[in-house]
Design a protein around this motif. Structure first.
Motif, mmCIF file in Angstrom:
data_model
loop_
_atom_site.group_PDB
_atom_site.id
_atom_site.type_symbol
_atom_site.label_atom_id
_atom_site.label_comp_id
_atom_site.label_asym_id
_atom_site.label_seq_id
_atom_site.Cartn_x
_atom_site.Cartn_y
_atom_site.Cartn_z
ATOM 1 N N GLY A 108 0.810 -1.207 0.000
ATOM 2 C CA GLY A 108 0.000 0.000 0.000
ATOM 3 C C GLY A 108 0.849 1.264 0.000
ATOM 4 O O GLY A 108 0.531 2.239 -0.693
ATOM 5 N N SER A 109 1.928 1.246 0.745
ATOM 6 C CA SER A 109 2.833 2.397 0.769
ATOM 7 C C SER A 109 3.455 2.622 -0.602
ATOM 8 O O SER A 109 3.567 3.762 -1.063
ATOM 9 N N PHE A 110 3.856 1.552 -1.241
ATOM 10 C CA PHE A 110 4.419 1.672 -2.589
ATOM 11 C C PHE A 110 3.377 2.225 -3.558
ATOM 12 O O PHE A 110 3.690 3.088 -4.391
ATOM 13 N N ALA A 111 2.131 1.753 -3.437
ATOM 14 C CA ALA A 111 1.067 2.234 -4.324
ATOM 15 C C ALA A 111 0.825 3.725 -4.113
ATOM 16 O O ALA A 111 0.659 4.474 -5.085
ATOM 17 N N LEU A 112 0.812 4.170 -2.874
ATOM 18 C CA LEU A 112 0.624 5.602 -2.597
ATOM 19 C C LEU A 112 1.809 6.428 -3.098
ATOM 20 O O LEU A 112 1.630 7.539 -3.596
ATOM 21 N N TYR A 113 2.996 5.885 -2.966
ATOM 22 C CA TYR A 113 4.190 6.590 -3.423
ATOM 23 C C TYR A 113 4.189 6.758 -4.938
ATOM 24 O O TYR A 113 4.531 7.814 -5.468
ATOM 25 N N ILE A 114 3.788 5.722 -5.660
ATOM 26 C CA ILE A 114 3.872 5.740 -7.120
ATOM 27 C C ILE A 114 2.677 6.441 -7.772
ATOM 28 O O ILE A 114 2.749 6.824 -8.943
ATOM 29 N N LEU A 115 1.586 6.635 -7.053
ATOM 30 C CA LEU A 115 0.367 7.198 -7.635
ATOM 31 C C LEU A 115 0.562 8.549 -8.327
ATOM 32 O O LEU A 115 0.132 8.713 -9.464
ATOM 33 N N PRO A 116 1.203 9.546 -7.710
ATOM 34 C CA PRO A 116 1.363 10.816 -8.430
ATOM 35 C C PRO A 116 2.170 10.660 -9.720
ATOM 36 O O PRO A 116 1.878 11.299 -10.730
ATOM 37 N N TYR A 117 3.195 9.811 -9.686
ATOM 38 C CA TYR A 117 3.999 9.586 -10.883
ATOM 39 C C TYR A 117 3.194 8.838 -11.953
ATOM 40 O O TYR A 117 3.353 9.097 -13.144
ATOM 41 N N ALA A 118 2.339 7.925 -11.520
ATOM 42 C CA ALA A 118 1.505 7.184 -12.470
ATOM 43 C C ALA A 118 0.501 8.100 -13.153
ATOM 44 O O ALA A 118 0.257 7.980 -14.363
ATOM 45 N N ILE A 119 -0.061 9.015 -12.404
ATOM 46 C CA ILE A 119 -1.013 9.965 -12.994
ATOM 47 C C ILE A 119 -0.291 10.889 -13.979
ATOM 48 O O ILE A 119 -0.787 11.153 -15.077
ATOM 49 N N LYS A 120 0.893 11.356 -13.602
ATOM 50 C CA LYS A 120 1.683 12.200 -14.513
ATOM 51 C C LYS A 120 2.050 11.412 -15.772
ATOM 52 O O LYS A 120 2.011 11.950 -16.885
ATOM 53 N N TYR A 121 2.386 10.152 -15.613
ATOM 54 C CA TYR A 121 2.716 9.287 -16.745
ATOM 55 C C TYR A 121 1.508 9.119 -17.662
ATOM 56 O O TYR A 121 1.630 9.154 -18.884
ATOM 57 N N ALA A 122 0.328 8.944 -17.087
ATOM 58 C CA ALA A 122 -0.882 8.787 -17.893
ATOM 59 C C ALA A 122 -1.207 10.067 -18.652
ATOM 60 O O ALA A 122 -1.722 10.012 -19.772
ATOM 61 N N GLN A 123 -0.897 11.212 -18.058
ATOM 62 C CA GLN A 123 -1.169 12.481 -18.729
ATOM 63 C C GLN A 123 -0.359 12.634 -20.015
ATOM 64 O O GLN A 123 -0.784 13.320 -20.941
ATOM 65 N N ILE A 124 0.801 12.002 -20.079
ATOM 66 C CA ILE A 124 1.627 12.054 -21.289
ATOM 67 C C ILE A 124 0.864 11.482 -22.474
ATOM 68 O O ILE A 124 0.971 11.973 -23.592
ATOM 69 N N GLY A 125 0.086 10.439 -22.232
ATOM 70 C CA GLY A 125 -0.619 9.755 -23.305
ATOM 71 C C GLY A 125 -1.840 10.465 -23.836
ATOM 72 O O GLY A 125 -2.462 9.998 -24.794
ATOM 73 N N ARG A 126 -2.212 11.595 -23.253
ATOM 74 C CA ARG A 126 -3.395 12.312 -23.739
ATOM 75 C C ARG A 126 -3.221 12.803 -25.164
ATOM 76 O O ARG A 126 -4.179 12.905 -25.912
#
Length: 157
Positions: A116-134
């Motif tokens: 869970g800690s890893f998931a919370l840590y990576i979440l902002p980076y994952a959202i930023k990564y997804a924004q690249i694909g827009r």
């Protein structure tokens, strides 16, 4: 005979809420399992089409490899939630058999907190990564890459 404590209405209400939450989580697990099975069947169908078309047709569709890749990504994402909810995720089990039940429970909680800690840590980076694909589309299917990149955000949950 009911196992509910009838003398305290608060306990009865807590039990009802717990039953509703468990029912909701069971439905969510079934939906994720159905989607994961659909992704797996989709992969089988697409790869089979690709193999058959390479050997029996003059040319094979170019979109099959791309679609099978995206289905595989979402199969992993959907299945990972099921694995964690059923307490079957990867962890070091060499010494777990030697632990008593209390320490085994503590170890399971620690593993869940770590994931869970890893998931919370990576979440902002994952959202930023997804924004690249827009602004990008996939070459063969011409779908927004946002959907492929968004899988990382789902995986982090």
């Amino acid at each position: 005979m009911s196992t509910l404590p009838q003398n305290k209405p608060q306990n009865n209400m807590t039990y009802k809420i717990e039953c509703v939450v468990r029912s909701f989580l069971s439905i969510v697990d079934r939906v994720f399992a159905l989607l994961a099975i659909s992704a797996l069947l989709g992969i089988i169908a697409v790869v089979l089409l690709q193999v058959v078309s390479r050997f029996m047709l003059p040319s094979s569709p170019i979109w099959t490899e791309e679609l099978s890749r995206y289905l595989f990504i979402y199969l992993i994402v959907l299945s990972s939630g099921l694995v964690i909810s059923r307490n079957r995720h990867v962890r070091l089990e060499l010494f777990q058999a030697a632990l008593n039940p209390v320490w085994t429970k503590i170890y399971h909680i620690f593993c869940h907190l770590l994931a869970g800690s890893f998931a919370l840590y990576i979440l902002p980076y994952a959202i930023k990564y997804a924004q690249i694909g827009r602004w990008q589309t996939s070459p063969a299917l011409e779908v927004p890459m946002y959907w492929a990149f968004l899988s990382v955000s789902f995986f982090s949950h």
